[in-house]
Scaffold this motif. Sequence first.
Motif, PDB file in Angstrom:
ATOM      1  N   GLU A  27       0.895  -1.023  -0.239  1.00  0.00           N
ATOM      2  CA  GLU A  27      -0.073  -0.031  -0.082  1.00  0.00           C
ATOM      3  C   GLU A  27       0.987   1.320   0.741  1.00  0.00           C
ATOM      4  OE1 GLU A  27      -2.945   0.360  -0.715  1.00  0.00           O
ATOM      5  OE2 GLU A  27      -3.519  -1.530  -0.753  1.00  0.00           O
ATOM      6  N   SER A  49      -5.263   3.367 -12.468  1.00  0.00           N
ATOM      7  CA  SER A  49      -5.910   3.149 -11.090  1.00  0.00           C
ATOM      8  C   SER A  49      -5.378   1.679 -10.881  1.00  0.00           C
ATOM      9  CB  SER A  49      -7.686   1.998 -11.265  1.00  0.00           C
ATOM     10  OG  SER A  49      -7.847   2.032  -9.912  1.00  0.00           O
ATOM     11  N   ASP A  51      -5.482   0.189  -7.887  1.00  0.00           N
ATOM     12  CA  ASP A  51      -6.456  -0.835  -7.517  1.00  0.00           C
ATOM     13  C   ASP A  51      -6.534  -2.123  -7.768  1.00  0.00           C
ATOM     14  OD1 ASP A  51      -7.820   0.851  -5.997  1.00  0.00           O
ATOM     15  OD2 ASP A  51      -9.609   0.976  -7.385  1.00  0.00           O
ATOM     16  N   ASN A  52      -6.350  -2.738  -8.303  1.00  0.00           N
ATOM     17  CA  ASN A  52      -5.561  -4.210  -9.375  1.00  0.00           C
ATOM     18  C   ASN A  52      -4.467  -5.023  -9.039  1.00  0.00           C
ATOM     19  OD1 ASN A  52      -6.563  -7.074 -10.923  1.00  0.00           O
ATOM     20  ND2 ASN A  52      -5.683  -6.114 -12.416  1.00  0.00           N
ATOM     21  N   ARG A  54      -2.664  -2.982  -6.414  1.00  0.00           N
ATOM     22  CA  ARG A  54      -1.527  -3.122  -5.035  1.00  0.00           C
ATOM     23  C   ARG A  54      -2.116  -4.334  -4.502  1.00  0.00           C
ATOM     24  NH1 ARG A  54      -2.407   1.877  -2.665  1.00  0.00           N
ATOM     25  NH2 ARG A  54      -2.671   2.926  -4.015  1.00  0.00           N
ATOM     26  N   GLN A  55      -3.420  -4.902  -5.372  1.00  0.00           N
ATOM     27  CA  GLN A  55      -4.147  -6.116  -4.801  1.00  0.00           C
ATOM     28  C   GLN A  55      -2.997  -7.435  -5.144  1.00  0.00           C
ATOM     29  OE1 GLN A  55      -6.808  -7.091  -2.385  1.00  0.00           O
ATOM     30  NE2 GLN A  55      -5.379  -8.857  -2.043  1.00  0.00           N
TER      31      GLN A  55
END
Length: 134
Positions: A27, A49, A51-52, A54-55
């Motif tokens: 993160e 983005s 988000d993907n 990071r995961q």
Amino acid sequence: MQIQEKPPYDTVFEWIGGEDKIRAMVERFYDLMELEPGYADLRAAHGPSLDNARQRLTWFLTGWMGGPQHYTERFGHPRLRARHMPFPIGIKERDQWLACMDQAMGETGVPEALRARLRDSFFQTADWMRNKGV
């Protein structure tokens, strides 16, 4: 021949502090990528983005460090180089990735001895991922 001291834990996953610690490091890595102008080229390569990313990086590093294999359970073998081939990765992108990750490790309290080992491993992988000259 130099004999390295045995790490204090059986796995890097244990040494770093488990999945929560890896998640915090990832993160911070992506937060820094968005905040620091010195990582602008790296950030631009990731699309709108994070988000993907990071995961997936959290899942990948968790398994790579000896924890649960979340990434391979979902996607199979990581095939890092093949998956990153569509993105231009040169020396500048490699160095920004490494600097950003090192900063994230430092800011999330990764022990210095582990941080040094991870820097070496990350460099080898990041350098292998390069697909353009500069």
